[in-house]
Enzyme design. Structure first.
Site, PDB file in Angstrom:
ATOM      1  N   LYS A  77      10.235   3.547  10.348  1.00 18.65           N
ATOM      2  CA  LYS A  77      10.211   2.083  10.517  1.00 18.65           C
ATOM      3  C   LYS A  77      10.697   1.370   9.244  1.00 18.65           C
ATOM      4  O   LYS A  77      11.428   0.379   9.331  1.00 18.65           O
ATOM      5  CB  LYS A  77       8.785   1.701  10.920  1.00 18.65           C
TER       6      LYS A  77
ATOM      7  N   LYS B 132       8.166  -1.658  -2.134  1.00 17.69           N
ATOM      8  CA  LYS B 132       7.620  -0.822  -1.066  1.00 17.69           C
ATOM      9  C   LYS B 132       8.740  -0.227  -0.195  1.00 17.69           C
ATOM     10  O   LYS B 132       8.776   0.981   0.068  1.00 17.69           O
ATOM     11  CB  LYS B 132       6.652  -1.659  -0.209  1.00 17.69           C
TER      12      LYS B 132
ATOM     13  N   ARG C  24      -0.961   7.810   1.604  1.00 14.20           N
ATOM     14  CA  ARG C  24      -0.404   8.680   2.640  1.00 14.20           C
ATOM     15  C   ARG C  24      -1.507   9.113   3.572  1.00 14.20           C
ATOM     16  O   ARG C  24      -2.578   9.530   3.108  1.00 14.20           O
ATOM     17  CB  ARG C  24       0.200   9.948   2.025  1.00 14.20           C
ATOM     18  N   GLU C  25      -1.254   9.043   4.882  1.00 12.26           N
ATOM     19  CA  GLU C  25      -2.243   9.550   5.831  1.00 12.26           C
ATOM     20  C   GLU C  25      -2.492  11.027   5.538  1.00 12.26           C
ATOM     21  O   GLU C  25      -1.581  11.747   5.150  1.00 12.26           O
ATOM     22  CB  GLU C  25      -1.730   9.376   7.259  1.00 12.26           C
TER      23      GLU C  25
ATOM     24  N   CYS D 131       5.603   5.207   8.866  1.00  9.63           N
ATOM     25  CA  CYS D 131       6.225   4.439   7.779  1.00  9.63           C
ATOM     26  C   CYS D 131       7.713   4.706   7.571  1.00  9.63           C
ATOM     27  O   CYS D 131       8.516   3.774   7.664  1.00  9.63           O
ATOM     28  CB  CYS D 131       5.472   4.690   6.482  1.00  9.63           C
TER      29      CYS D 131
ATOM     30  N   PHE E 220       8.492  16.089  -1.966  1.00 12.98           N
ATOM     31  CA  PHE E 220       9.415  15.574  -0.934  1.00 12.98           C
ATOM     32  C   PHE E 220      10.748  16.313  -0.956  1.00 12.98           C
ATOM     33  O   PHE E 220      11.785  15.769  -0.639  1.00 12.98           O
ATOM     34  CB  PHE E 220       9.611  14.049  -1.059  1.00 12.98           C
TER      35      PHE E 220
ATOM     36  N   GLU F  14       0.847  -1.192   0.000  1.00 13.40           N
ATOM     37  CA  GLU F  14       0.000   0.000   0.000  1.00 13.40           C
ATOM     38  C   GLU F  14       0.881   1.240   0.000  1.00 13.40           C
ATOM     39  O   GLU F  14       1.852   1.301   0.734  1.00 13.40           O
ATOM     40  CB  GLU F  14      -0.911  -0.033   1.236  1.00 13.40           C
TER      41      GLU F  14
END
Ligand code: NAD
Length: 433
Positions: free
Chosen positions: A263, A204, A151-152, A260, A249, A148
């Site tokens: 981690k 990912k 983005r929050e 994300c 970014f 997935e």
């Protein structure tokens, strides 16, 4: 199609709700009873713009079912998505797969019927292989990877209009089924990219590590700008206009945070360790990002004239980014306890409310509006770029006329701050005093 999402967190709830919205019947399962009770009452357990309405609409149509009954959900579904957390282990940087393998075990005990098991959780290379081994008796299961990328804060839009959908499987027959599930999104322009399962797992991690590298790179260039009297915003614009680089970014700010990037960069390093590969760039990124939290904290001390005791410091925003209530790995979790320990008095306001993470921090108070949180401040820290922080009339709001601002998001124009005679500091730009 009939789908089951195991884990109704940020990923499982958003993608489950959006899958229901494009016509599927979706069982959202969670082991957390309170979460499921709330959802059945129409209350979202997370803050995500637009999600409440979408949940209500699809729940009332009967296409979106919230339950703790995993067996029923699995038996009634053709495709089972695993969306559980894959956090960093407490004592190392490797990925804790306990939730993931527990879910795999649970599924294997429930059914022998033909099912597609889709790993949406971010898992290390080879996790699908391991899961397949554990399930080898169950010939009818296909375990595939479909990482997935949402983005929050932008999750619904990201689900509906993804740049690409990545599906990794060693059984090519599965691609057809997954393609038909995603067809409504493909019709709107999403690229459907297929590869082997291990490839999808690595895409990912590599994507997140690359984005984290971009942020860290521009943050380090911002440090250089502060010493050379150059405006980092010009550098971001000048660099970002090159399509090979791209503008996203590439905005300097605090250390990256959230559930994300921190981690997954560490997770990628632990995967590389296993194969004895030195990912020196990612290593440097992780270190630079950790150092940045300290660097910015030192800058706060410096702005306050090296005196923290009894200083009143206000944080505007404490989550790791706007439009989310997620506190995981936010800068504020390092800065606030440190400043409080040194005797500062902390006030904070966040549009998503009080945070339990600060309940035990001495002299740390939540206010439910900007004005109250700021009125007595010596220093305001603009920590998160919520829209409501972008045009504050600070002079009107703050009683202490000698207040200072440290803007970690470069939300304000320096010249305007200078004109207003506000003592203003930001990232990678000169200060007004
Ligand atoms: P989360 O912690 O918000 O949600 C996980 C949910 O799974 C929790 O509600 C938990 O109760 C539930 N759960 C765990 N084990 C269960 C089980 N056996 N049965 C039922 N429910 C179970 O996590 P998240 O942020 O949604 O992340 C999930 C995965 O997606 C992670 O691997 C993450 O790296 C990845 N991911 C997250 C994001 C993001 O923005 N949050 C984006 C892309 C990928």
């Amino acid at each position: 199609m009939k789908l089951c999402m195991i884990g109704t967190g940020y990923v499982g709830l958003v993608s489950g709700t959006c899958f229901a919205d494009i016509g599927n019947t979706v069982y959202c399962v969670d082991k957390d009873k309170i979460k499921i009770e709330k959802l059945n009452l129409g209350i979202s357990p997370i803050y995500e713009p637009g999600l409440d309405e979408l949940i209500k609409k699809n729940h009332s149509s009967g296409r979106l079912i919230f339950t703790t009954d995993l067996a029923k959900a699995v038996k009634n579904s053709d495709i089972i998505f695993i969306c559980v957390g894959t956090p960093t282990k407490k004592k190392s940087r490797s990925v804790d797969l306990n939730f993931f393998f527990k879910a795999i075990n649970q599924i294997s005990k429930i059914t022998n019927d033909k099912k597609i098991i889709v790993t949406k959780s971010t898992v290390p290379v080879g996790t699908g292989d391991l899961a397949e081994k554990k399930l080898k008796r169950k010939k009818n299961f296909d375990i595939i990877s479909n990482p997935e990328f949402l983005r929050e804060g932008e999750a619904i839009r990201d689900f509906r209009y993804p740049d690409r959908i990545v599906v990794g499987s060693n059984n090519k027959k599965v691609f057809k089924i997954m393609k038909s599930l995603y067809q409504p999104l493909i019709n709107k322009g999403a690229k459907f990219f297929t590869t082997k399962r291990r490839g999808a797992e690595l895409i990912k991690y590599a994507s997140n590590a690359f984005l984290a590298t971009k942020i860290t790179f521009i943050n380090e260039i911002a440090n250089l700008c502060e010493k050379t009297n150059i405006d980092i915003e010009d550098i971001s614009l000048g660099m970002g206009s090159d399509v090979r680089i791209g503008s996203r970014f590439l905005r300097a700010g605090p250390a990256y945070g959230g559930s994300c990037f921190p981690k997954d960069t560490k997770g990628l390093l632990s995967i590389a360790d296993k194969y004895k590969i030195n990912l020196s760039i990612v290593k440097a990124v992780v270190k630079s990002n950790q150092d940045r939290k300290l660097l910015l904290t030192k800058r706060i001390i410096n702005i306050l004239g090296n005196k923290l005791k009894n200083k009143k410091i206000t944080f505007l925003g404490v989550t790791f980014k706007p439009n989310t209530d997620d506190m995981r790995d936010s800068n504020s979790l390092v800065m606030i306890p440190y400043l409080s320990k040194k005797g500062s008095k902390i006030s904070y306001y966040d549009p998503t409310g009080k945070k339990k993470e600060f309940n035990k921090i001495k002299n740390c108070y939540f206010y439910d509006n900007i004005k109250k949180s700021c009125e007595n401040a010596d220093l305001i820290i603009l920590n998160t770029e919520w829209d409501e922080f972008k045009s504050i009339d600070f002079k009107k709001l703050i009683k202490n006329k000698k207040f200072k601002i440290y803007d970690l998001r470069n939300l304000y124009n320096i010249e305007e701050m200078r004109r207003k005679k506000i003592n203003y500091h930001s990232i990678g730009r000169s200060s007004t005093n």
